[in-house]
Design an enzyme around this catalytic site. Structure first.
Site, PDB file in Angstrom:
ATOM      1  N   TYR A  24      -3.062  -0.468   9.928  1.00  0.00           N
ATOM      2  CA  TYR A  24      -3.109  -1.317   8.618  1.00  0.00           C
ATOM      3  C   TYR A  24      -1.534  -0.853   7.812  1.00  0.00           C
ATOM      4  O   TYR A  24      -1.108  -1.862   7.213  1.00  0.00           O
ATOM      5  CB  TYR A  24      -4.101  -0.666   7.481  1.00  0.00           C
ATOM      6  CG  TYR A  24      -3.994  -1.007   6.393  1.00  0.00           C
ATOM      7  CD1 TYR A  24      -4.544  -2.223   5.838  1.00  0.00           C
ATOM      8  CD2 TYR A  24      -3.767   0.030   5.208  1.00  0.00           C
ATOM      9  CE1 TYR A  24      -4.338  -2.384   4.419  1.00  0.00           C
ATOM     10  CE2 TYR A  24      -3.609  -0.320   4.088  1.00  0.00           C
ATOM     11  CZ  TYR A  24      -4.120  -1.472   3.539  1.00  0.00           C
ATOM     12  OH  TYR A  24      -4.143  -1.868   2.057  1.00  0.00           O
ATOM     13  N   SER A  81       0.967  -1.007   0.071  1.00  0.00           N
ATOM     14  CA  SER A  81      -0.024   0.051   0.071  1.00  0.00           C
ATOM     15  C   SER A  81       0.971   1.297   0.062  1.00  0.00           C
ATOM     16  O   SER A  81       1.793   1.237   0.744  1.00  0.00           O
ATOM     17  CB  SER A  81      -0.934   0.072   1.078  1.00  0.00           C
ATOM     18  OG  SER A  81      -1.444   1.371   1.338  1.00  0.00           O
TER      19      SER A  81
END
Length: 260
Positions: free
Chosen positions: A165, A152
């Site tokens: 996350y 990400s």
């Protein structure tokens, strides 16, 4: 038909979380280019079956693989299901050429609101599961194969609402680097592809108009990413054209936050 159009002909791929969102787009792309694709799913059998049928209708080959991730023994369950399904087919040899670790969940909460249960779950699915899927899968992965971890863009910026996350994906980035060194002698490349703000159901905040606008404006192109944008990059990294690319973190965010 061009060479690129069938660049994965004769290969077998496994895409975790392959029935929806980015995983679905990756499954479609690899199958369209000739791979036999194992479409993994954790809970939504209907979505997996739909993805497989869509691939077959498009002239590709695919089959579903079920295993809930983030629970004890998840990697062993996944590989047992993969082995069984592959053994039932007469159009592929045993083994694997492309492993895409795509399955994951988000945790849109700042540090102060993250519980221990939240923390354990996001790490179990996003970090522990791919670690052991790779570990248990190494004897199935053929020399010259590909491991692609979906990371990400949040691992290169500070974004407090997604701190837990981002930590899971940062750990996956380091695993990518280490595995590239370890598996290089077998001709196996290991890379991370990092999407930015992408139009998928994994991000419920996209339903909020103001957040959607802000995420779109974060990209230098002024739009959200499409899952196909990510699938195109994954297909290249999985191909023979990328044989000299390994240990890399590839930004596929549409230039998100370049000016920040």
């Amino acid at each position: 038909m061009t060479t690129a159009a069938r660049r994965h002909q004769g290969r077998t791929a496994l895409v975790t979380g392959g029935s929806r969102g980015i995983g679905r787009a990756i499954s479609h792309r690899l199958a369209r280019e000739g791979a036999l694709v194992a479409v993994h799913y954790g809970h939504d059998a209907t979505a997996a079956e739909r993805t497989v049928k869509e691939i077959e209708a498009d002239g590709g080959r695919a089959f579903p693989v079920h295993a809930e991730l983030g629970v004890p023994g998840d990697a062993d369950t996944l590989w047992a299901a993969f082995d069984r399904a592959l053994a039932e087919r007469d159009d592929a040899p045993a083994g694997l050429d492309i492993l895409v670790n795509n399955a994951g969940i988000t945790l849109p909460r700042p540090l102060a609101r993250v519980t221990e249960a939240d923390y354990d779950r996001v790490f179990a699915i996003n970090t522990k599961a791919p670690f052991f899927i790779i570990q248990r899968g190494l004897d199935r992965l053929r020399d010259g194969g590909r491991v692609i971890n979906i990371s990400s863009v949040v691992t290169r910026i500070a974004y407090p609402p997604l701190v837990s996350y981002a930590m899971t994906k940062a750990a996956l980035d380091h695993l990518t680097l280490t595995l590239a060194q370890e598996l290089g002698p077998r001709g196996i490349t290991v890379n991370a592809v990092a999407p930015g703000y992408t139009e998928t159901e994994i991000n419920p905040t996209l339903a909020v108009p103001e957040i959607r606008r802000r995420y779109s404006e974060a990209s230098t192109f002024g739009r959200l990413g499409d899952p196909v944008d990510i699938a195109d990059v994954v297909s290249f990294v999985a191909s023979d054209e990328a044989r000299w690319v390994t240990g890399q973190w590839i930004d596929a965010s549409g230039g998100a936050h370049l000016g920040v």
